[in-house]
Write a protein that holds these residues in place. Sequence first.
Motif, PDB file in Angstrom:
ATOM      1  N   ARG A   1       0.929  -1.316   0.064  1.00 13.78           N
ATOM      2  CA  ARG A   1       0.026   0.091  -0.091  1.00 13.78           C
ATOM      3  C   ARG A   1       0.811   1.361  -0.042  1.00 13.78           C
ATOM      4  O   ARG A   1       2.212   1.064   0.257  1.00 13.78           O
ATOM      5  N   THR A   2       0.200   2.294  -0.099  1.00 10.95           N
ATOM      6  CA  THR A   2       1.032   3.578  -0.362  1.00 10.95           C
ATOM      7  C   THR A   2       1.400   3.974   1.152  1.00 10.95           C
ATOM      8  O   THR A   2       0.679   4.349   1.769  1.00 10.95           O
ATOM      9  N   PRO A   3       2.791   4.068   1.254  1.00  9.87           N
ATOM     10  CA  PRO A   3       3.144   4.702   2.765  1.00  9.87           C
ATOM     11  C   PRO A   3       3.114   5.916   2.893  1.00  9.87           C
ATOM     12  O   PRO A   3       2.872   6.803   1.935  1.00  9.87           O
ATOM     13  N   VAL A   4       3.081   6.385   4.104  1.00  9.38           N
ATOM     14  CA  VAL A   4       2.688   7.925   4.556  1.00  9.38           C
ATOM     15  C   VAL A   4       3.708   8.395   5.648  1.00  9.38           C
ATOM     16  O   VAL A   4       3.962   7.577   6.710  1.00  9.38           O
ATOM     17  N   TRP A   5       4.109   9.540   5.529  1.00 11.05           N
ATOM     18  CA  TRP A   5       4.344  10.187   6.663  1.00 11.05           C
ATOM     19  C   TRP A   5       4.025  11.717   6.415  1.00 11.05           C
ATOM     20  O   TRP A   5       3.725  12.083   5.491  1.00 11.05           O
ATOM     21  N   MET A   6       4.314  12.606   7.359  1.00 11.66           N
ATOM     22  CA  MET A   6       3.586  14.027   7.267  1.00 11.66           C
ATOM     23  C   MET A   6       4.771  15.086   7.570  1.00 11.66           C
ATOM     24  O   MET A   6       5.528  14.835   8.629  1.00 11.66           O
TER      25      MET A   6
ATOM     26  N   GLU B   1      -7.109   6.673   7.901  1.00 11.41           N
ATOM     27  CA  GLU B   1      -8.039   5.554   7.673  1.00 11.41           C
ATOM     28  C   GLU B   1      -8.442   5.545   6.147  1.00 11.41           C
ATOM     29  O   GLU B   1      -8.401   4.428   5.393  1.00 11.41           O
ATOM     30  N   ALA B   2      -8.477   6.620   5.632  1.00 10.18           N
ATOM     31  CA  ALA B   2      -8.947   6.493   4.162  1.00 10.18           C
ATOM     32  C   ALA B   2      -7.868   5.956   3.384  1.00 10.18           C
ATOM     33  O   ALA B   2      -8.014   5.188   2.305  1.00 10.18           O
ATOM     34  N   LEU B   3      -6.578   6.506   3.400  1.00 15.67           N
ATOM     35  CA  LEU B   3      -5.576   6.009   2.958  1.00 15.67           C
ATOM     36  C   LEU B   3      -5.099   4.474   3.084  1.00 15.67           C
ATOM     37  O   LEU B   3      -5.073   4.116   1.971  1.00 15.67           O
ATOM     38  N   HIS B   4      -5.398   4.069   4.229  1.00 17.52           N
ATOM     39  CA  HIS B   4      -5.116   2.722   4.384  1.00 17.52           C
ATOM     40  C   HIS B   4      -6.077   1.791   3.732  1.00 17.52           C
ATOM     41  O   HIS B   4      -5.921   0.738   3.111  1.00 17.52           O
ATOM     42  N   ASP B   5      -7.447   2.330   3.644  1.00 21.53           N
ATOM     43  CA  ASP B   5      -8.502   1.576   3.088  1.00 21.53           C
ATOM     44  C   ASP B   5      -8.564   1.634   1.644  1.00 21.53           C
ATOM     45  O   ASP B   5      -8.793   0.610   0.863  1.00 21.53           O
ATOM     46  N   LEU B   6      -8.055   2.783   1.157  1.00 23.00           N
ATOM     47  CA  LEU B   6      -8.049   2.937  -0.439  1.00 23.00           C
ATOM     48  C   LEU B   6      -6.779   2.721  -1.234  1.00 23.00           C
ATOM     49  O   LEU B   6      -6.899   2.407  -2.383  1.00 23.00           O
ATOM     50  N   SER B   7      -5.634   2.936  -0.474  1.00 26.28           N
ATOM     51  CA  SER B   7      -4.445   2.752  -1.448  1.00 26.28           C
ATOM     52  C   SER B   7      -3.893   1.564  -1.812  1.00 26.28           C
ATOM     53  O   SER B   7      -3.408   1.205  -2.866  1.00 26.28           O
ATOM     54  N   PRO B   8      -4.431   0.059  -1.106  1.00 24.28           N
ATOM     55  CA  PRO B   8      -3.989  -1.111  -1.484  1.00 24.28           C
ATOM     56  C   PRO B   8      -4.343  -1.388  -2.864  1.00 24.28           C
ATOM     57  O   PRO B   8      -3.478  -2.134  -3.685  1.00 24.28           O
ATOM     58  N   GLN B   9      -5.501  -0.882  -3.347  1.00 22.49           N
ATOM     59  CA  GLN B   9      -6.049  -1.194  -4.806  1.00 22.49           C
ATOM     60  C   GLN B   9      -5.099  -0.883  -5.805  1.00 22.49           C
ATOM     61  O   GLN B   9      -4.868  -1.401  -6.906  1.00 22.49           O
TER      62      GLN B   9
END
Length: 370
Positions: free
Chosen positions: A22-27, A345-353
């Motif tokens: 999935r797409t990794p994230v930091w801010m 939560e949105a990123l974790h739900d949506l990015s795996p696709q």
Amino acid sequence: MTTTPLQNDRFLRALARQPVDRTPVWMMRQAGRYLPEYRAKRADAGSFMDLCRNHDLACEVTLQPLERFPLDAAILFSDILTIPDAMGLGLYFETGEGPKFKKTVRSQEEVAALSVPDAERDLDYVMRAVSTIRRELNGRMPLIGFSGSPWTLATYMVEGGSSKDFRHLKTMLYDTPDTMHQLLDTLAHAVTDYLNAQIRAGAQAVQIFDTWGGALSTPAYLEFSLRYMEQIVAGLIREHDGRRVPVILFTKNGGQWLEHSACAGADALGIDWSTELSDARARVGHKVALQGNLDPNVLFARPSAIRAEVARVLESYGHGPGHVFNLGHGISQFTNPDHVTAFMEALHDLSPQYHQGIPTQSSDAYSGVK
């Protein structure tokens, strides 16, 4: 430092344009003023710089957001102006006005008098913070070190603080360009030494923040900003602890120069929200990974609107590796942490696709990337 196997190398793999699940994230401003626990620790410390100079407290506030949110990288808690402070300019902060310096650098004589700090001696508190954070992470995720770009550091050193028009700085640039180049060259050597010291202390990736590069014309950006970031990248340690050390360049409002920036030798480019990711990806091709680019103000909206914008950004980048999700530019001090949770939560739900069907490898495989 003994190499500790990474439990989560998603961020490093994305920078290497390798497959991820999935797409990794930091801010940016990850350990910022939006967290109540940060504000409490800042009050205990006495001042912002007291917080930065205490390696245990800097470690604590670096780790605070990791306890709230499922992030994929930690970033050192420090400030971009530590180098000019170590040069003797006297950094201080005034409430409501931001950073200021007791001394400015505006003449050829003042520039010539500057010397490159010894990062491990004059900025030892930063290195102690890096090593402490790395130890406390214990392989949980990678640690990002950082510095301001030479041009961005120069803006504060010449102006004496923040500026809206950079009047003194641009007067130097146009009237005495040789003096400006001398200043920027000195700073490029200082930044290179500083980032290499962070890498030796344990930083596993580094980012150069060119916050004010976007204030330049195209010819001036290429000559006075990008040129010196290229010089820094060429001088950095690129492998340490048996792993590739990726470098990210971020020029705020610099989307018009992506083709040039992609040739600077870095592994990734940060993109602010004024540049569409689909356009950026088409322009840089496979040269670099891209990091960005949610408008931070989206986090003031309802969770449903946050989710919709996360979906739009993911769709803009599209399928495949090489994307690190980030805010473009940094999180606001007024952001509600609950809205950050909605974003995550949105990123974790949506990015795996966007990574379906792409096999991932173990963290040990990343260590062999060249």
